[in-house]
Design an enzyme around this catalytic site. Structure first.
Site, mmCIF file in Angstrom:
data_model
loop_
_atom_site.group_PDB
_atom_site.id
_atom_site.type_symbol
_atom_site.label_atom_id
_atom_site.label_comp_id
_atom_site.label_asym_id
_atom_site.label_seq_id
_atom_site.Cartn_x
_atom_site.Cartn_y
_atom_site.Cartn_z
ATOM 1 N N GLY A 1 0.822 -1.191 0.000
ATOM 2 C CA GLY A 1 0.000 0.000 0.000
ATOM 3 C C GLY A 1 0.866 1.255 0.000
ATOM 4 O O GLY A 1 2.014 1.233 0.425
ATOM 5 N N SER A 2 0.301 2.373 -0.464
ATOM 6 C CA SER A 2 0.975 3.662 -0.350
ATOM 7 C C SER A 2 0.766 4.208 1.072
ATOM 8 O O SER A 2 0.031 3.633 1.864
ATOM 9 C CB SER A 2 0.418 4.640 -1.382
ATOM 10 O OG SER A 2 0.736 4.197 -2.680
ATOM 11 N N GLY A 3 1.422 5.314 1.366
ATOM 12 C CA GLY A 3 1.289 5.923 2.685
ATOM 13 C C GLY A 3 2.501 5.681 3.568
ATOM 14 O O GLY A 3 2.551 6.144 4.705
ATOM 15 N N HIS A 4 3.501 4.930 3.025
ATOM 16 C CA HIS A 4 4.711 4.615 3.792
ATOM 17 C C HIS A 4 5.926 5.359 3.263
ATOM 18 O O HIS A 4 7.052 4.990 3.556
ATOM 19 C CB HIS A 4 5.002 3.112 3.737
ATOM 20 C CG HIS A 4 3.860 2.256 4.153
ATOM 21 N ND1 HIS A 4 3.273 2.380 5.381
ATOM 22 C CD2 HIS A 4 3.186 1.265 3.506
ATOM 23 C CE1 HIS A 4 2.281 1.499 5.484
ATOM 24 N NE2 HIS A 4 2.199 0.821 4.353
ATOM 25 N N LYS B 1 6.085 -7.772 2.596
ATOM 26 C CA LYS B 1 5.787 -7.535 4.007
ATOM 27 C C LYS B 1 4.667 -8.501 4.405
ATOM 28 O O LYS B 1 3.777 -8.798 3.601
ATOM 29 C CB LYS B 1 5.379 -6.073 4.237
ATOM 30 C CG LYS B 1 6.511 -5.094 3.881
ATOM 31 C CD LYS B 1 6.358 -3.699 4.464
ATOM 32 C CE LYS B 1 5.117 -2.937 4.045
ATOM 33 N NZ LYS B 1 4.838 -2.912 2.606
ATOM 34 N N ASP C 1 -1.080 -8.701 0.551
ATOM 35 C CA ASP C 1 0.144 -8.590 -0.243
ATOM 36 C C ASP C 1 0.645 -9.983 -0.648
ATOM 37 O O ASP C 1 1.021 -10.206 -1.803
ATOM 38 C CB ASP C 1 1.251 -7.886 0.561
ATOM 39 C CG ASP C 1 0.982 -6.394 0.761
ATOM 40 O OD1 ASP C 1 -0.034 -5.894 0.241
ATOM 41 O OD2 ASP C 1 1.785 -5.734 1.440
ATOM 42 N N HIS D 1 -0.144 0.844 9.534
ATOM 43 C CA HIS D 1 -1.362 1.062 8.759
ATOM 44 C C HIS D 1 -2.431 1.782 9.558
ATOM 45 O O HIS D 1 -3.623 1.561 9.366
ATOM 46 C CB HIS D 1 -1.902 -0.267 8.236
ATOM 47 C CG HIS D 1 -0.967 -0.889 7.255
ATOM 48 N ND1 HIS D 1 -0.133 -1.911 7.592
ATOM 49 C CD2 HIS D 1 -0.703 -0.581 5.970
ATOM 50 C CE1 HIS D 1 0.601 -2.233 6.524
ATOM 51 N NE2 HIS D 1 0.277 -1.442 5.538
#
Lengths: 331, 331
Positions: free
Chosen positions: A54-57, A105, A110, A219
C-alpha cells in the site's frame, strides 16, 4: 480531514508522477501502471528484486528503487495491496532471465497477490521466489503461524538483498541471504497520534491528551498497549527491553540501530530517541556500529517512531555498506 | 502537549548529543556549548561560515555543517536566538585567519546577537562580515525597512556560499556571492496545523477543521491570511502566482524549485505539491533545472509546506551542484 491533495482517488498517481520527475535520472514509471522501475532495467545477468504494498509509507518503497537496492516497486492505494496486473507488467519489464525475488511484508493481501503473480509468471517461463519480512515484535505468533507484520526493518532487507543482487548472487543465494537478514531484524513502534486514511477521512483510533500507543503497526491501526505519556528515557528503555528479549539478540555484540519517524515526528525528537537508545545499548555492552535516524517507513502523518535492531556480522555489514543510488537510502 | 522528550530544558542539548553521535565522521560539538563545528575546522586558507538561530527547524542548521557547506552552527532554545558566548567560542574555534562570514536569518534577536559577536571579535583582531537572508514574501517592507523573514531559502544560501568558501573565495567575494543569491531567492509557506513550543505547551494559534493559514513563518506564528481548505492544484497555483509576482522573477527562464515540508506533512503530499508546481512552471515556460523535495527548514510538528524559487544562472548552478558532505543536503 485536512490534506494537501486533489482527491483521494488521484493521490497515488499524482505522487508517483512527482516522484519520477524528481528522480528521473534513476527511476521511471511503467506506463499506465503504479509501478516504478530502475530506469536501466532489465539489468543483464542480475536477479530482479521487486517489492510493493500500500501507499502511505513514503519514502518506502519507491524511494528504495535504484542501483544497489530494488529493481522495482508497485504502489497500491493507501494501505491497500497493489494491483496484480501492475505487478505482472513490472515483473516482465524488469526480468533479465536470471529470476525475480519478491520481498513481501507479512500482510495477507500482499502475500496473496504476489503468490498469484508468481504462479502466473511461472506459466510464462519466468522463474521467481519470495521472502516475507515480519520484523514487528508487537504482534506475536498465533497457532504456530507467524502473525508478525513487516514494518521498518523491511528497508534493511531491501538494502542487503539489493547489494547481493548487484554483486550477482543467484536467486537461491539471494533468498538465503534475505532469510538470514530477516531472522536477525526486529522492530518495535509507538504512536503519539493517529493518521487519517484519505479515502476514509477520519482516524482509526483516538488518543487522550496524555495517552500513547505502544506496539503500533504502519497502517494506522492502534497498538497492543495504551499507556500514559512517558519521558523519552523511560519510553526508549522499555521499548528496547522488549526488543532485546528476542532470542536472536541474546548473544548480540554488534547491531545496526534505526530510529524511524512515523511521519509527523520532529527530527529533534527522533534525535532524543536515538541518543537514549545509543546510551542504553552502550550501558549494555552492545556496540552500535551502523546508525540511521530519519523517515524510512512512515504511516502517513502518524506521530511516533519505531526502533529497529539488526544483529550484524561481517557479511551483513558488507551489504549494508555497499554503495547504492536509491534516492531514500541514508546511513 | 505530547512530545517524545525528557524535558523542554534538556531537549536541545540531548538532540545535539544524538546529532553529533550520528554524524561523528563530519561534525563535533564545541564542548560545553550548543555549537556544532566541522570536525576538521579550522580549514586553512578558507573563510569560515557560521550560522545559527533557534532550534526546532531541524535538519537546519546543524545538518548543513560539513565540507562544502557551513563551518559551524549555533543552536538556541526552540525558536530563540542562540547564546552570544557560544557564538564567540565557536567563532574562535573555527577561525582560520581568513575571516568569518555570518549567515543570519532576518530576526531582530539573531541579528543583534551576531552583530555584538562581530564587534567583540573585531576587538580581538578577528575580521568578519555578515549577510542577512529575508526570502519570506509573506511579510513585506515597512517604512523602507525590510521586514521579510529568513526561512527555507536560507538553506540554498548556505549551499551556495559554502561552495564558494570551499573554492577559496575571499570574505568580500563571499559576501557579494551571498547577496546576489539572496536577491534571487523567495519563499512562500502555508500551514494546515500549528506546532507547540515545548516550553509553552500549547499552540500559538488554532485552526478550524476546514481552515488553513497562508503566509506562515517558521516560528509557529499564524500566517498573513486565513482561508478555507483548497485542493492542491488551486493552492499551489495561488501560492506560485504570489511568488512569481516578485520583480526578480519577471524575466526568469530557469529556476531551482524547493518544496519544503514544515514537519508533519507526509512525503506523499509534498510530492503532490511538487507535481503541481512543476506542471504550472512548465505551462508558464519556466525551466526547473534543479529540484528539491523534503524537509529542510521545519517548524517542529507544524503541518504544511513552503515553496522556494531561486532564479538560476551559470554561476549559481555551479555552486548548487558543487559537492558537499553536509548530512542533510539532498538534491
Amino acid at each position: 480531514m485536512k490534506k494537501i491533495i486533489n482527491s483521494p482517488e488521484t493521490l497515488v498517481d499524482e505522487m508517483l508522477e512527482g516522484f519520477v520527475d524528481l528522480y528521473a535520472d534513476i527511476v521511471a514509471l511503467v506506463p499506465g501502471t503504479r509501478a516504478i522501475k530502475r530506469k536501466d532495467a532489465p539489468i543483464s545477468g542480475k536477479v530482479a528484486l521487486i517489492t510493493g504494498g500500500g501507499s502511505g509509507h513514503e519514502p518506502a518503497h519507491a524511494g528504495f528503487v535504484g542501483p544497489g537496492m530494488l529493481t522495482g516497486a508497485i504502489a497500491g492505494d493507501v494501505f491497500t495491496a497493489p494491483s496484480l496486473e501492475h505487478t505482472l507488467e513490472l515483473s516482465k519489464e524488469v526480468y533479465s532471465g536470471e529470476g525475480i525475488l519478491y520481498i513481501i511484508k507479512n500482510y495477507a493481501g500482499d502475500i496473496l497477490m504476489f503468490e498469484t503473480a508468481m504462479e502466473m509468471l511461472e506459466d510464462e517461463g519466468i522463474k521467481s521466489d519470495k521472502i516475507i519480512v515480519h520484523d514487528d515484535i508487537a504482534v506475536d505468533e498465533e497457532d504456530g503461524e507467524i502473525k508478525r507484520r513487516g514494518v521498518a526493518g523491511t528497508v534493511l532487507i531491501h538494502k542487503i538483498v539489493g547489494a547481493g543482487a548487484d554483486e550477482g548472487l543467484s536467486l537461491n543465494a539471494l533468498k538465503d541471504l534475505g532469510e538470514k537478514a530477516i531472522a536477525r531484524v526486529r522492530t518495535y513502534g509507538m504512536a503519539l497520534s493517529p493518521c487519517v486514511i484519505p479515502a476514509r477521512g477520519e482516524p482509526n483510533f483516538t488518543l487522550g491528551p496524555d495517552e500513547i500507543e505502544i506496539g503500533i503497526g504502519i497502517h494506522g491501526e492502534p497498538g497492543v498497549e495504551r499507556v500514559k505519556m512517558q519521558d523519552a528515557h523511560t519510553l526508549v528503555r522499555s521499548m528496547m527491553d522488549k526488543l532485546l528479549k528476542e532470542t536472536v539478540f541474546a548473544d548480540a555484540k554488534e547491531v545496526l540501530l534505526m530510529v524511524n519517524g512515523m511521519g509527523a515526528t520532529p527530527l529533534m525528537e527522533l534525535f532524543v530517541v536515538f541518543k537514549e537508545s545509543i546510551s542504553y545499548l552502550k550501558e549494555l555492552g552492545i556496540e552500535v556500529s551502523r546508525k540511521m535516524v530519519g523517515e524510512y517507513m512512515t504511516s502517513l502523518e502518524m506521530g511516533g517512531f519505531s526502533i529497529t535492531l539488526l544483529k550484524l556480522d561481517e557479511e551483513l555489514k558488507h551489504y549494508i555498506d555497499y554503495p547504492t543510488r536509491a534516492p531514500a537510502w541514508r546511513i
